[in-house]
Design a protein around this motif. Structure first.
Motif, PDB file in Angstrom:
ATOM      1  N   ALA A 317       0.859  -1.189   0.000  1.00  0.00           N
ATOM      2  CA  ALA A 317       0.000   0.000   0.000  1.00  0.00           C
ATOM      3  C   ALA A 317       0.894   1.238   0.000  1.00  0.00           C
ATOM      4  CB  ALA A 317      -0.945   0.006   1.195  1.00  0.00           C
ATOM      5  N   ALA A 318       0.256   2.412  -0.122  1.00  0.00           N
ATOM      6  CA  ALA A 318       0.988   3.675  -0.076  1.00  0.00           C
ATOM      7  C   ALA A 318       0.010   4.788   0.283  1.00  0.00           C
ATOM      8  CB  ALA A 318       1.670   3.964  -1.408  1.00  0.00           C
ATOM      9  N   PHE A 319       0.554   5.910   0.764  1.00  0.00           N
ATOM     10  CA  PHE A 319      -0.262   7.087   1.034  1.00  0.00           C
ATOM     11  C   PHE A 319       0.606   8.320   0.830  1.00  0.00           C
ATOM     12  CE2 PHE A 319       1.476   5.471   4.979  1.00  0.00           C
ATOM     13  CZ  PHE A 319       1.970   6.589   5.624  1.00  0.00           C
ATOM     14  N   VAL A 327       5.633   4.600   0.661  1.00  0.00           N
ATOM     15  CA  VAL A 327       5.267   3.282   0.153  1.00  0.00           C
ATOM     16  C   VAL A 327       5.560   2.246   1.242  1.00  0.00           C
ATOM     17  CG1 VAL A 327       5.576   1.580  -1.677  1.00  0.00           C
ATOM     18  CG2 VAL A 327       5.818   4.011  -2.182  1.00  0.00           C
ATOM     19  N   VAL A 328       4.570   1.415   1.513  1.00  0.00           N
ATOM     20  CA  VAL A 328       4.651   0.433   2.599  1.00  0.00           C
ATOM     21  C   VAL A 328       4.925  -0.940   2.004  1.00  0.00           C
ATOM     22  CG1 VAL A 328       3.432  -0.598   4.548  1.00  0.00           C
ATOM     23  CG2 VAL A 328       3.045   1.804   3.950  1.00  0.00           C
ATOM     24  N   TYR A 329       5.912  -1.640   2.584  1.00  0.00           N
ATOM     25  CA  TYR A 329       6.336  -2.943   2.078  1.00  0.00           C
ATOM     26  C   TYR A 329       6.133  -4.005   3.144  1.00  0.00           C
ATOM     27  CZ  TYR A 329       8.478  -0.350  -1.740  1.00  0.00           C
ATOM     28  OH  TYR A 329       8.680   0.458  -2.822  1.00  0.00           O
ATOM     29  N   ASN A 330       6.093  -5.244   2.661  1.00  0.00           N
ATOM     30  CA  ASN A 330       5.923  -6.389   3.539  1.00  0.00           C
ATOM     31  C   ASN A 330       6.563  -7.584   2.852  1.00  0.00           C
ATOM     32  OD1 ASN A 330       4.917  -8.230   5.529  1.00  0.00           O
ATOM     33  ND2 ASN A 330       3.180  -6.859   5.874  1.00  0.00           N
ATOM     34  N   THR A 331       6.286  -8.772   3.322  1.00  0.00           N
ATOM     35  CA  THR A 331       6.742 -10.003   2.676  1.00  0.00           C
ATOM     36  C   THR A 331       5.522 -10.829   2.313  1.00  0.00           C
ATOM     37  OG1 THR A 331       6.946 -11.087   4.834  1.00  0.00           O
ATOM     38  CG2 THR A 331       8.922 -10.050   3.928  1.00  0.00           C
ATOM     39  N   CYS A 341      10.239   3.152   1.312  1.00  0.00           N
ATOM     40  CA  CYS A 341      10.578   4.050   0.202  1.00  0.00           C
ATOM     41  C   CYS A 341       9.744   5.313   0.335  1.00  0.00           C
ATOM     42  CB  CYS A 341      10.312   3.371  -1.141  1.00  0.00           C
ATOM     43  SG  CYS A 341      10.869   4.361  -2.560  1.00  0.00           S
ATOM     44  N   VAL A 342      10.425   6.460   0.270  1.00  0.00           N
ATOM     45  CA  VAL A 342       9.772   7.760   0.391  1.00  0.00           C
ATOM     46  C   VAL A 342      10.193   8.620  -0.794  1.00  0.00           C
ATOM     47  CG1 VAL A 342       9.537   9.821   1.814  1.00  0.00           C
ATOM     48  CG2 VAL A 342       9.756   7.593   2.898  1.00  0.00           C
ATOM     49  N   TYR A 343       9.196   9.292  -1.410  1.00  0.00           N
ATOM     50  CA  TYR A 343       9.499  10.148  -2.558  1.00  0.00           C
ATOM     51  C   TYR A 343       8.784  11.484  -2.374  1.00  0.00           C
ATOM     52  CZ  TYR A 343       9.869  11.922  -7.306  1.00  0.00           C
ATOM     53  OH  TYR A 343      10.135  12.708  -8.417  1.00  0.00           O
ATOM     54  N   ASP A 344       9.564  12.571  -2.400  1.00  0.00           N
ATOM     55  CA  ASP A 344       9.034  13.918  -2.225  1.00  0.00           C
ATOM     56  C   ASP A 344       9.002  14.614  -3.579  1.00  0.00           C
ATOM     57  OD1 ASP A 344       8.260  16.382  -1.398  1.00  0.00           O
ATOM     58  OD2 ASP A 344      10.078  16.871  -0.290  1.00  0.00           O
ATOM     59  N   VAL A 345       7.816  14.981  -4.048  1.00  0.00           N
ATOM     60  CA  VAL A 345       7.695  15.601  -5.368  1.00  0.00           C
ATOM     61  C   VAL A 345       8.291  17.001  -5.388  1.00  0.00           C
ATOM     62  CG1 VAL A 345       5.637  14.250  -5.906  1.00  0.00           C
ATOM     63  CG2 VAL A 345       5.390  16.520  -4.886  1.00  0.00           C
ATOM     64  N   ASN A 346       8.419  17.635  -4.213  1.00  0.00           N
ATOM     65  CA  ASN A 346       8.955  18.994  -4.153  1.00  0.00           C
ATOM     66  C   ASN A 346      10.463  19.028  -3.923  1.00  0.00           C
ATOM     67  OD1 ASN A 346       6.332  20.263  -4.366  1.00  0.00           O
ATOM     68  ND2 ASN A 346       5.962  19.585  -2.270  1.00  0.00           N
ATOM     69  N   ASP A 347      11.088  17.839  -3.805  1.00  0.00           N
ATOM     70  CA  ASP A 347      12.532  17.753  -3.569  1.00  0.00           C
ATOM     71  C   ASP A 347      12.970  18.585  -2.364  1.00  0.00           C
ATOM     72  OD1 ASP A 347      12.985  16.035  -5.702  1.00  0.00           O
ATOM     73  OD2 ASP A 347      13.132  17.702  -7.127  1.00  0.00           O
ATOM     74  N   GLY A 364      -1.884  -9.001   9.810  1.00  0.00           N
ATOM     75  CA  GLY A 364      -1.769  -9.705   8.531  1.00  0.00           C
ATOM     76  C   GLY A 364      -1.014  -8.836   7.554  1.00  0.00           C
ATOM     77  N   ALA A 365      -1.733  -8.183   6.667  1.00  0.00           N
ATOM     78  CA  ALA A 365      -1.117  -7.297   5.685  1.00  0.00           C
ATOM     79  C   ALA A 365      -2.129  -6.223   5.320  1.00  0.00           C
ATOM     80  CB  ALA A 365      -0.681  -8.083   4.451  1.00  0.00           C
ATOM     81  N   HIS A 366      -1.657  -4.996   5.136  1.00  0.00           N
ATOM     82  CA  HIS A 366      -2.561  -3.895   4.816  1.00  0.00           C
ATOM     83  C   HIS A 366      -3.112  -4.047   3.403  1.00  0.00           C
ATOM     84  CE1 HIS A 366      -0.095  -1.951   8.058  1.00  0.00           C
ATOM     85  NE2 HIS A 366      -1.301  -1.618   8.451  1.00  0.00           N
ATOM     86  N   ALA A 367      -4.428  -3.972   3.291  1.00  0.00           N
ATOM     87  CA  ALA A 367      -5.054  -3.922   1.972  1.00  0.00           C
ATOM     88  C   ALA A 367      -5.150  -2.490   1.471  1.00  0.00           C
ATOM     89  CB  ALA A 367      -6.442  -4.562   2.009  1.00  0.00           C
ATOM     90  N   SER A 368      -5.191  -1.525   2.407  1.00  0.00           N
ATOM     91  CA  SER A 368      -5.259  -0.112   2.030  1.00  0.00           C
ATOM     92  C   SER A 368      -4.821   0.747   3.205  1.00  0.00           C
ATOM     93  CB  SER A 368      -6.683   0.274   1.596  1.00  0.00           C
ATOM     94  OG  SER A 368      -7.582   0.115   2.681  1.00  0.00           O
ATOM     95  N   LEU A 369      -4.316   1.941   2.879  1.00  0.00           N
ATOM     96  CA  LEU A 369      -3.926   2.932   3.875  1.00  0.00           C
ATOM     97  C   LEU A 369      -4.347   4.296   3.339  1.00  0.00           C
ATOM     98  CD1 LEU A 369      -0.347   1.610   4.719  1.00  0.00           C
ATOM     99  CD2 LEU A 369      -2.280   1.632   6.302  1.00  0.00           C
ATOM    100  N   LYS A 370      -5.140   5.036   4.128  1.00  0.00           N
ATOM    101  CA  LYS A 370      -5.663   6.324   3.690  1.00  0.00           C
ATOM    102  C   LYS A 370      -5.351   7.392   4.730  1.00  0.00           C
ATOM    103  CE  LYS A 370      -7.220   4.719  -0.103  1.00  0.00           C
ATOM    104  NZ  LYS A 370      -6.667   5.163  -1.394  1.00  0.00           N
ATOM    105  N   TYR A 371      -4.674   8.439   4.286  1.00  0.00           N
ATOM    106  CA  TYR A 371      -4.258   9.520   5.179  1.00  0.00           C
ATOM    107  C   TYR A 371      -5.352  10.570   5.273  1.00  0.00           C
ATOM    108  CZ  TYR A 371      -1.646  13.645   6.803  1.00  0.00           C
ATOM    109  OH  TYR A 371      -1.238  14.756   7.482  1.00  0.00           O
ATOM    110  N   ASN A 372      -5.594  11.074   6.490  1.00  0.00           N
ATOM    111  CA  ASN A 372      -6.549  12.152   6.715  1.00  0.00           C
ATOM    112  C   ASN A 372      -5.787  13.414   7.067  1.00  0.00           C
ATOM    113  OD1 ASN A 372      -8.434  13.896   8.476  1.00  0.00           O
ATOM    114  ND2 ASN A 372      -9.841  12.403   7.570  1.00  0.00           N
ATOM    115  N   THR A 373      -5.955  14.427   6.253  1.00  0.00           N
ATOM    116  CA  THR A 373      -5.147  15.636   6.390  1.00  0.00           C
ATOM    117  C   THR A 373      -5.482  16.424   7.653  1.00  0.00           C
ATOM    118  OG1 THR A 373      -6.748  16.888   5.070  1.00  0.00           O
ATOM    119  CG2 THR A 373      -4.939  15.833   3.900  1.00  0.00           C
ATOM    120  N   GLU A 374      -6.731  16.419   8.078  1.00  0.00           N
ATOM    121  CA  GLU A 374      -7.127  17.212   9.239  1.00  0.00           C
ATOM    122  C   GLU A 374      -6.682  16.564  10.544  1.00  0.00           C
ATOM    123  OE1 GLU A 374      -8.466  20.194   9.115  1.00  0.00           O
ATOM    124  OE2 GLU A 374      -8.383  20.134   6.925  1.00  0.00           O
ATOM    125  N   GLU A 375      -6.737  15.261  10.618  1.00  0.00           N
ATOM    126  CA  GLU A 375      -6.432  14.560  11.861  1.00  0.00           C
ATOM    127  C   GLU A 375      -4.981  14.119  11.968  1.00  0.00           C
ATOM    128  OE1 GLU A 375     -10.740  12.281  12.180  1.00  0.00           O
ATOM    129  OE2 GLU A 375      -9.099  11.420  11.061  1.00  0.00           O
TER     130      GLU A 375
END
Length: 399
Positions: A317-319, A327-331, A341-347, A364-375
């Motif tokens: 997954a990623a957020f 980006v979130v990794y597992n086995t 792995c982290v990538y910043d578009v603004n460098d 187990g393993a994440h099926a999804s990860l969603k970031y909330n900007t306010e919280e």
């Protein structure tokens, strides 16, 4: 008379020669039969020896297998005991954390599960208490420094799915499974936590089926992925208030190209952060890295595309936070999820500060990860569990 004598002698000699030849032939055949019998006896002895050795080997193998089964049973019991002890330690650590908060405002933060509209219906006094936790900056130059806490809300639905909260309201949305045309809306996290399954929710039937747990909700609009053809996918913008589709956009992607190899059902992943709407995707299944596109929330136009250089292999997954992809990794045999792995578009991030973050708890393993900007929280779907990860932030070290 003499001739007759010669004839008799000749016949007698012939008979004697034939008798000798016959005797020699019989002796030869007898010797050959004896040799064959000896050879057969030898083969019989060897076969008996091999049969005995096979029986002995079978016995040793059975004993070894019985020993391995016993060892496996003992190891399994030891692992169960270790797992129980680890869970006990985790509960004790969580208790200690709640009793010894690292910040005075942590008690206020815990109310995110109890309040219907956190950050929107609070008084000025509460907003002041939250000011330290929020530490928002107008130019959005924050980076995740760690996980402050984890809250396991409940477990409903399928092994895979997605849940998220609209940053501009208190409403929570449940996407059960990896595809479907139904979305469940709850008025708040509190209502969802107290519900029995999806009872008490508002059921939304979409005009087009959503594909993969890669949807996003922002300011009353649902953005989701619809599989159109073998070479294209469609991003649909759906007005949750009016119940109508307001816009769609087509993107060239192979039908069987999976964005994350550990979650092959995810063909693309939409994300929302302080800077707007993002699309994580891979054009083809042969592309090794994850691509990122910045989208216009109003028109769904693509503003810019980046190659994140984050590999798809073993990604689950990623957020996106402040224009930075995590980006979130597992086995394949699920272990502990980690941001690798982290990538910043603004460098704006130097490589030395890119975090290697391990998630504090696993089911187990994440099926999804969603970031909330306010919280400043991540909503995770982990093996059917709905989990909230509270983040700690710091300012980026400008490169």
């Amino acid at each position: 008379m003499k001739l007759l004598f010669i004839l008799l002698v000749s016949c007698a000699w012939t008979l004697i020669g034939a008798q000798n030849y016959y005797q020699a032939l019989m002796d030869y055949l007898e010797n050959r039969l004896l040799a064959i019998e000896d050879r057969m006896q030898l083969w019989h002895d060897h076969a008996h020896q091999y049969h005995t050795e096979m029986l002995d080997f079978k016995k040793l193998t059975s004993e070894a297998m019985a020993g391995l089964r016993n060892d496996h049973s003992m190891i399994f019991k030891d692992l169960e005991g270790a797992s129980a002890r680890v869970n006990l330690v985790e509960r004790e650590l969580e208790y200690v954390e709640t009793q010894n908060s690292p910040r005075a405002c942590a008690n206020r933060a815990d109310k995110v599960i109890e309040q219907e509209a956190w950050g929107l219906q609070e008084s000025d006094e509460v907003e002041d208490d939250w000011e330290e936790l929020q530490s928002r900056v107008s130019d959005c130059v924050e980076i995740i420094s760690g996980f402050r806490s984890v809250k396991i809300l409940k477990r409903i639905g399928s092994h895979k799915g997605m849940w998220t909260r609209d940053p501009k309201s208190s409403k929570v949305y449940i996407f059960n499974g990896t595809s479907g045309d139904t979305v469940y809306e709850f008025k708040s996290v509190r209502d969802f936590s107290r519900s029995l399954g999806v009872m008490g929710s508002r059921t939304i039937h979409l005009p087009f089926e959503w594909t993969s747990p890669g949807s996003a909700v922002y300011d009353g609009y649902l953005y989701y992925i619809k599989q159109k053809t073998d070479t294209d996918v469609q991003v649909v913008k759906y007005d949750l208030r009016s119940g109508s589709v307001t816009d769609t956009a087509m993107f060239p992607m192979e039908r069987h190209a999976s964005l994350y190899t550990l979650n092959p059902e995810t063909v693309a992943d939409l994300a929302v952060d302080d800077e707007g709407l993002w699309l994580l995707f891979t054009p083809t299944d042969s592309e090794p890295n994850i691509s990122l596109a910045k989208m216009d929330t109003a028109t769904l136009d693509i503003e810019q595309i980046w190659d994140t250089r984050c590999p798809r292999d073993n990604a689950e997954a990623a957020f996106v936070v402040c224009g930075t992809v995590y980006v979130v990794y597992n086995t394949r045999l699920a272990s502990r999820s980690r941001v690798q792995c982290v990538y910043d578009v603004n460098d704006m991030m130097v490589s030395e500060e890119a975090p290697l973050l391990y998630f504090p708890r696993r089911y187990g393993a994440h099926a999804s990860l969603k970031y909330n900007t306010e919280e400043k929280q991540v909503y995770g779907w982990d093996d059917g569990y709905q989990i909230i990860y509270r983040l700690t932030m710091k300012r980026k070290l400008l490169a």
